[in-house]
Write a protein that holds these residues in place. Structure first.
Motif, PDB file in Angstrom:
ATOM      1  N   PHE A  83      33.795  36.431  32.765  1.00 43.77           N
ATOM      2  CA  PHE A  83      35.197  36.408  32.364  1.00 43.77           C
ATOM      3  C   PHE A  83      36.105  36.198  33.570  1.00 43.77           C
ATOM      4  CE2 PHE A  83      39.282  38.364  31.392  1.00 43.77           C
ATOM      5  CZ  PHE A  83      39.618  37.664  30.243  1.00 43.77           C
ATOM      6  N   GLU A  84      35.788  36.847  34.680  1.00 43.23           N
ATOM      7  CA  GLU A  84      36.597  36.698  35.892  1.00 43.23           C
ATOM      8  C   GLU A  84      36.549  35.264  36.416  1.00 43.23           C
ATOM      9  OE1 GLU A  84      39.366  37.491  38.486  1.00 43.23           O
ATOM     10  OE2 GLU A  84      38.712  38.960  37.002  1.00 43.23           O
ATOM     11  N   ARG A  85      35.400  34.623  36.327  1.00 44.12           N
ATOM     12  CA  ARG A  85      35.289  33.220  36.751  1.00 44.12           C
ATOM     13  C   ARG A  85      36.145  32.311  35.863  1.00 44.12           C
ATOM     14  NH1 ARG A  85      28.820  33.203  37.847  1.00 44.12           N
ATOM     15  NH2 ARG A  85      28.936  34.170  39.905  1.00 44.12           N
ATOM     16  N   LEU A  86      36.109  32.551  34.555  1.00 41.45           N
ATOM     17  CA  LEU A  86      36.933  31.760  33.643  1.00 41.45           C
ATOM     18  C   LEU A  86      38.416  32.016  33.912  1.00 41.45           C
ATOM     19  CD1 LEU A  86      37.266  29.849  31.235  1.00 41.45           C
ATOM     20  CD2 LEU A  86      37.037  31.849  29.741  1.00 41.45           C
ATOM     21  N   ARG A  87      38.764  33.243  34.157  1.00 43.96           N
ATOM     22  CA  ARG A  87      40.154  33.593  34.436  1.00 43.96           C
ATOM     23  C   ARG A  87      40.647  32.917  35.719  1.00 43.96           C
ATOM     24  NH1 ARG A  87      41.456  39.730  35.727  1.00 43.96           N
ATOM     25  NH2 ARG A  87      43.327  39.987  34.520  1.00 43.96           N
ATOM     26  N   ALA A  88      39.815  32.911  36.751  1.00 39.62           N
ATOM     27  CA  ALA A  88      40.178  32.270  38.013  1.00 39.62           C
ATOM     28  C   ALA A  88      40.327  30.757  37.821  1.00 39.62           C
ATOM     29  CB  ALA A  88      39.137  32.581  39.084  1.00 39.62           C
TER      30      ALA A  88
END
Length: 77
Positions: A62-67
């Motif tokens: 999720f953090e990768r998608l958010r970034a």
């Protein structure tokens, strides 16, 4: 025209699609764990190494998608 994968006879996934697929798979892994009557994950399940690993995998995906979305929005917005 999108590039095609030599291993699959279809276009390769874009970076966004790959990231979204990673989040979806991680979410499905978390949903396999048992839930209580109100749909909450019991404490003894959250304490298990398997759940913790699945939760961390979801958090990272999720953090990768958010970034990625943040990068895209700053370039186009």
């Amino acid at each position: 025209m999108p590039a095609t994968s030599p291993y699959l006879n279809r276009p390769t996934l874009s970076e966004r699609e790959r990231l979204e697929l990673d989040v979806q798979r991680a979410s499905q892994a978390l949903k396999r764990f048992p839930k209580g009557p109100m749909g909450l994950t019991p404490a003894h399940v959250k304490a298990s190494p398997g759940w913790r690993a699945a939760r961390e995998a979801y958090r990272v995906a999720f953090e990768r998608l958010r970034a990625y979305n943040a990068r895209r929005n700053t370039r186009t917005g």
